[in-house]
Design a protein around this motif. Structure first.
Motif, PDB file in Angstrom:
ATOM      1  N   LEU A  55     -17.250 -41.025   2.787  1.00  0.00           N
ATOM      2  CA  LEU A  55     -15.996 -40.330   2.534  1.00  0.00           C
ATOM      3  C   LEU A  55     -16.237 -39.181   1.571  1.00  0.00           C
ATOM      4  N   PRO A  56     -15.520 -38.082   1.731  1.00  0.00           N
ATOM      5  CA  PRO A  56     -15.653 -37.017   0.746  1.00  0.00           C
ATOM      6  C   PRO A  56     -15.097 -37.496  -0.587  1.00  0.00           C
ATOM      7  N   SER A  57     -15.614 -36.962  -1.656  1.00  0.00           N
ATOM      8  CA  SER A  57     -15.162 -37.404  -2.971  1.00  0.00           C
ATOM      9  C   SER A  57     -14.094 -36.473  -3.500  1.00  0.00           C
ATOM     10  N   VAL A  58     -13.242 -37.015  -4.340  1.00  0.00           N
ATOM     11  CA  VAL A  58     -12.195 -36.252  -4.989  1.00  0.00           C
ATOM     12  C   VAL A  58     -12.348 -36.467  -6.473  1.00  0.00           C
ATOM     13  N   SER A  59     -12.420 -35.398  -7.190  1.00  0.00           N
ATOM     14  CA  SER A  59     -12.525 -35.504  -8.635  1.00  0.00           C
ATOM     15  C   SER A  59     -11.134 -35.691  -9.207  1.00  0.00           C
ATOM     16  N   SER A  60     -10.982 -36.658 -10.099  1.00  0.00           N
ATOM     17  CA  SER A  60      -9.670 -36.849 -10.713  1.00  0.00           C
ATOM     18  C   SER A  60      -9.522 -36.006 -11.964  1.00  0.00           C
ATOM     19  N   SER A  61     -10.558 -35.259 -12.317  1.00  0.00           N
ATOM     20  CA  SER A  61     -10.440 -34.362 -13.471  1.00  0.00           C
ATOM     21  C   SER A  61     -10.114 -32.975 -12.944  1.00  0.00           C
ATOM     22  N   ARG A  62      -9.033 -32.423 -13.414  1.00  0.00           N
ATOM     23  CA  ARG A  62      -8.572 -31.119 -12.952  1.00  0.00           C
ATOM     24  C   ARG A  62      -8.333 -30.216 -14.145  1.00  0.00           C
ATOM     25  N   GLU A 106      -3.453 -35.947  -5.363  1.00  0.00           N
ATOM     26  CA  GLU A 106      -3.847 -35.966  -6.765  1.00  0.00           C
ATOM     27  C   GLU A 106      -2.605 -35.992  -7.637  1.00  0.00           C
ATOM     28  N   LEU A 107      -2.655 -36.845  -8.656  1.00  0.00           N
ATOM     29  CA  LEU A 107      -1.531 -36.998  -9.571  1.00  0.00           C
ATOM     30  C   LEU A 107      -1.777 -36.239 -10.856  1.00  0.00           C
ATOM     31  N   SER A 108      -0.699 -35.905 -11.512  1.00  0.00           N
ATOM     32  CA  SER A 108      -0.761 -35.365 -12.859  1.00  0.00           C
ATOM     33  C   SER A 108      -0.159 -36.428 -13.769  1.00  0.00           C
ATOM     34  N   VAL A 109      -1.010 -37.024 -14.608  1.00  0.00           N
ATOM     35  CA  VAL A 109      -0.581 -38.081 -15.521  1.00  0.00           C
ATOM     36  C   VAL A 109      -0.967 -37.639 -16.920  1.00  0.00           C
ATOM     37  N   SER A 110       0.013 -37.578 -17.799  1.00  0.00           N
ATOM     38  CA  SER A 110      -0.259 -37.133 -19.166  1.00  0.00           C
ATOM     39  C   SER A 110       0.499 -38.005 -20.150  1.00  0.00           C
ATOM     40  N   LEU A 113      -4.189 -41.980 -17.825  1.00  0.00           N
ATOM     41  CA  LEU A 113      -3.761 -43.317 -17.407  1.00  0.00           C
ATOM     42  C   LEU A 113      -4.399 -44.381 -18.292  1.00  0.00           C
ATOM     43  N   ARG A 114      -3.580 -45.269 -18.822  1.00  0.00           N
ATOM     44  CA  ARG A 114      -4.097 -46.351 -19.677  1.00  0.00           C
ATOM     45  C   ARG A 114      -4.971 -47.293 -18.865  1.00  0.00           C
ATOM     46  N   ASP A 115      -5.922 -47.945 -19.534  1.00  0.00           N
ATOM     47  CA  ASP A 115      -6.856 -48.856 -18.864  1.00  0.00           C
ATOM     48  C   ASP A 115      -6.142 -50.014 -18.168  1.00  0.00           C
ATOM     49  N   ASP A 116      -5.015 -50.468 -18.714  1.00  0.00           N
ATOM     50  CA  ASP A 116      -4.330 -51.621 -18.130  1.00  0.00           C
ATOM     51  C   ASP A 116      -3.224 -51.223 -17.145  1.00  0.00           C
ATOM     52  N   HIS A 117      -3.143 -49.945 -16.788  1.00  0.00           N
ATOM     53  CA  HIS A 117      -2.147 -49.480 -15.821  1.00  0.00           C
ATOM     54  C   HIS A 117      -2.839 -49.046 -14.538  1.00  0.00           C
ATOM     55  N   GLN A 118      -2.116 -49.165 -13.424  1.00  0.00           N
ATOM     56  CA  GLN A 118      -2.631 -48.768 -12.122  1.00  0.00           C
ATOM     57  C   GLN A 118      -1.579 -47.957 -11.384  1.00  0.00           C
ATOM     58  N   VAL A 119      -2.028 -47.281 -10.341  1.00  0.00           N
ATOM     59  CA  VAL A 119      -1.148 -46.467  -9.520  1.00  0.00           C
ATOM     60  C   VAL A 119      -1.352 -46.883  -8.067  1.00  0.00           C
ATOM     61  N   ARG A 120      -0.273 -46.930  -7.310  1.00  0.00           N
ATOM     62  CA  ARG A 120      -0.405 -47.133  -5.867  1.00  0.00           C
ATOM     63  C   ARG A 120       0.386 -46.040  -5.164  1.00  0.00           C
ATOM     64  N   LEU A 121       0.031 -45.810  -3.924  1.00  0.00           N
ATOM     65  CA  LEU A 121       0.627 -44.725  -3.160  1.00  0.00           C
ATOM     66  C   LEU A 121       1.427 -45.288  -1.997  1.00  0.00           C
ATOM     67  N   ARG A 122       2.603 -44.720  -1.787  1.00  0.00           N
ATOM     68  CA  ARG A 122       3.448 -45.082  -0.644  1.00  0.00           C
ATOM     69  C   ARG A 122       3.559 -43.868   0.280  1.00  0.00           C
ATOM     70  N   VAL A 123       3.518 -44.144   1.578  1.00  0.00           N
ATOM     71  CA  VAL A 123       3.748 -43.117   2.594  1.00  0.00           C
ATOM     72  C   VAL A 123       4.913 -43.603   3.438  1.00  0.00           C
ATOM     73  N   ALA A 136      -6.306 -40.125  -8.128  1.00  0.00           N
ATOM     74  CA  ALA A 136      -6.605 -39.436  -6.873  1.00  0.00           C
ATOM     75  C   ALA A 136      -6.728 -40.454  -5.750  1.00  0.00           C
ATOM     76  N   PHE A 137      -6.198 -40.085  -4.587  1.00  0.00           N
ATOM     77  CA  PHE A 137      -6.231 -40.943  -3.411  1.00  0.00           C
ATOM     78  C   PHE A 137      -6.581 -40.086  -2.199  1.00  0.00           C
ATOM     79  N   TRP A 138      -7.068 -40.736  -1.139  1.00  0.00           N
ATOM     80  CA  TRP A 138      -7.307 -40.080   0.149  1.00  0.00           C
ATOM     81  C   TRP A 138      -6.359 -40.663   1.168  1.00  0.00           C
ATOM     82  N   LEU A 139      -5.758 -39.788   1.939  1.00  0.00           N
ATOM     83  CA  LEU A 139      -4.974 -40.210   3.095  1.00  0.00           C
ATOM     84  C   LEU A 139      -5.702 -39.709   4.326  1.00  0.00           C
TER      85      LEU A 139
END
Length: 173
Positions: A55-62, A106-110, A113-123, A136-139
């Motif tokens: 899979l191509p990679s996505v950098s989460s640092s922007r 790609e999300l903007s989180v400021s 993201l804390r170590d004990d938090h997670q993100v999920r994506l809905r379509v 960052a996620f791939w669809l």
């Protein structure tokens, strides 16, 4: 003649083996009588060989986005669950038209993201990506048409604490 202790030889050989690139593993696609598809590395399973590409990679640092007079104003996402000041989908932008059915989200989180938090994506309201500690996620393989994307912030107990505003994308036929 000087003798090298066996442990040093074993350690050296192990180091060489670990440093060498591993060959790609062959994967087989098997369809059973009920039509269920499984994947295996067992050639005796009677499946068809599948070419697996990375899979191509996505950098989460922007880098911070540059201010532009032409940039569309995004509506405020509402007050996020503290300790976040910003939680929104940065790319793709709302009302983006895609020619390819695969895209990075790609999300903007400021702050970060804390170590004990997670993100999920809905379509389209359905969970598309499991909860991850990632911005960052791939669809892939999105069908043609319009889709709604929304990310959810989960706390350490897995409870949804915040959602991004919905982003609409259209995949061209």
């Amino acid at each position: 003649m000087r003798h090298i202790p066996a442990i040093k030889v074993v350690a050296f050989l192990l180091g060489v083996l670990l440093a060498a690139p591993l060959p790609a593993q062959t994967v087989y696609r098997v369809v059973d009588e009920q039509g269920r598809v499984t994947f295996t590395d067992n050639p005796a399973s009677g499946g068809d060989e599948v070419e697996v590409t990375p899979l191509p990679s996505v950098s989460s640092s922007r880098a911070a986005p540059k201010a532009s007079a032409q940039a569309p104003q995004r509506r405020a996402p509402g007050r996020p669950f503290m300790p976040y000041d910003r939680f929104m989908i940065e790319t793709p932008r709302d009302n983006t038209r895609l020619a390819n059915p695969t895209t990075a989200v790609e999300l903007s989180v400021s702050p970060r993201l804390r170590d004990d938090h997670q993100v999920r994506l809905r379509v389209n309201g359905e969970i598309s990506q499991s909860a991850l500690h990632s911005e960052a996620f791939w669809l892939a393989n999105l069908p043609a048409g319009t889709h709604q994307l929304q990310a959810e912030l989960l706390d350490s107990q897995g409870h949804v604490r915040h959602q991004t505003p919905p982003v609409h994308i259209t995949v061209a036929p």
